[in-house]
Design a protein around this motif. Sequence first.
Motif, PDB file in Angstrom:
ATOM      1  N   GLU A  96     -12.554 -21.847  14.865  1.00 16.03           N
ATOM      2  CA  GLU A  96     -11.970 -20.526  14.627  1.00 16.03           C
ATOM      3  C   GLU A  96     -11.782 -19.742  15.918  1.00 16.03           C
ATOM      4  O   GLU A  96     -10.819 -18.988  16.068  1.00 16.03           O
ATOM      5  N   ALA A  97     -12.684 -19.916  16.881  1.00 16.10           N
ATOM      6  CA  ALA A  97     -12.556 -19.195  18.153  1.00 16.10           C
ATOM      7  C   ALA A  97     -11.297 -19.630  18.901  1.00 16.10           C
ATOM      8  O   ALA A  97     -10.567 -18.791  19.456  1.00 16.10           O
ATOM      9  N   VAL A  98     -11.037 -20.934  18.915  1.00 16.21           N
ATOM     10  CA  VAL A  98      -9.824 -21.443  19.572  1.00 16.21           C
ATOM     11  C   VAL A  98      -8.593 -20.974  18.813  1.00 16.21           C
ATOM     12  O   VAL A  98      -7.605 -20.525  19.421  1.00 16.21           O
ATOM     13  N   ASP A  99      -8.634 -21.072  17.481  1.00 15.10           N
ATOM     14  CA  ASP A  99      -7.495 -20.617  16.683  1.00 15.10           C
ATOM     15  C   ASP A  99      -7.194 -19.143  16.951  1.00 15.10           C
ATOM     16  O   ASP A  99      -6.032 -18.751  17.116  1.00 15.10           O
ATOM     17  N   ARG A 100      -8.236 -18.338  17.012  1.00 15.68           N
ATOM     18  CA  ARG A 100      -8.063 -16.905  17.242  1.00 15.68           C
ATOM     19  C   ARG A 100      -7.502 -16.643  18.638  1.00 15.68           C
ATOM     20  O   ARG A 100      -6.613 -15.794  18.812  1.00 15.68           O
ATOM     21  N   GLU A 101      -8.007 -17.366  19.634  1.00 14.16           N
ATOM     22  CA  GLU A 101      -7.509 -17.178  21.006  1.00 14.16           C
ATOM     23  C   GLU A 101      -6.025 -17.519  21.095  1.00 14.16           C
ATOM     24  O   GLU A 101      -5.245 -16.776  21.719  1.00 14.16           O
ATOM     25  N   ILE A 102      -5.631 -18.615  20.471  1.00 13.58           N
ATOM     26  CA  ILE A 102      -4.219 -19.003  20.503  1.00 13.58           C
ATOM     27  C   ILE A 102      -3.371 -17.970  19.781  1.00 13.58           C
ATOM     28  O   ILE A 102      -2.304 -17.572  20.265  1.00 13.58           O
TER      29      ILE A 102
END
Length: 199
Positions: free
Chosen positions: A34-40
Amino acid sequence: METPNTIRTFWFGTQPSDQAVIKECSHRWWSKNEAVDREIRQRFEPVMLLAKENALKHWAGEPQGLLALILLTDQFPRNAYRDTPQAFSFDPLARAWCKEGLQRGDHLRLRPIERVFFYLPLEHSESLADQEQSVALYEELIAGIDESQRAEFEGFLWFAKRHHEIIQRFGRFPHRNPVLGRESTPEEIAFLKEKGSSF
């Protein structure tokens, strides 16, 4: 404003060795995070939407720019809009840019690890012809890699073949059915209970 270089650096890092890139970045590429998804989503959604509106088509004139467009319309939406129909809504554009680059031979001017993502729009396609081309391209890629590095790339070919098998069998990816509001057949429902049926 993001550029092809900032997009490439975000996705591949700065390691000069493809083996090092795979080791460093695989968790970002393939894990549900989720952290990567949110950053993207937060960082790249504006430029993703510009790409979708064809406002960045001037990037397509050189291989690195074309690769950036493919990342913005194939891989990044799968992170930014995970588990929604929007995750796949950029796919036709990604395939068109991939095929444009293949016709010009742009993929041959990229690093092997970059070519892996250049070909992904075909692997993500629900067209059998695209799937056949995808497998052929990954086979060609691996054949041209030094034997000392092939082990890291063989997994990419395995997944391409797995995608091909599913499209050959069903004509679509059954795991997308719930997200896209498609009714699954009894055979697809049984298949989705098997390990490794989703990506």
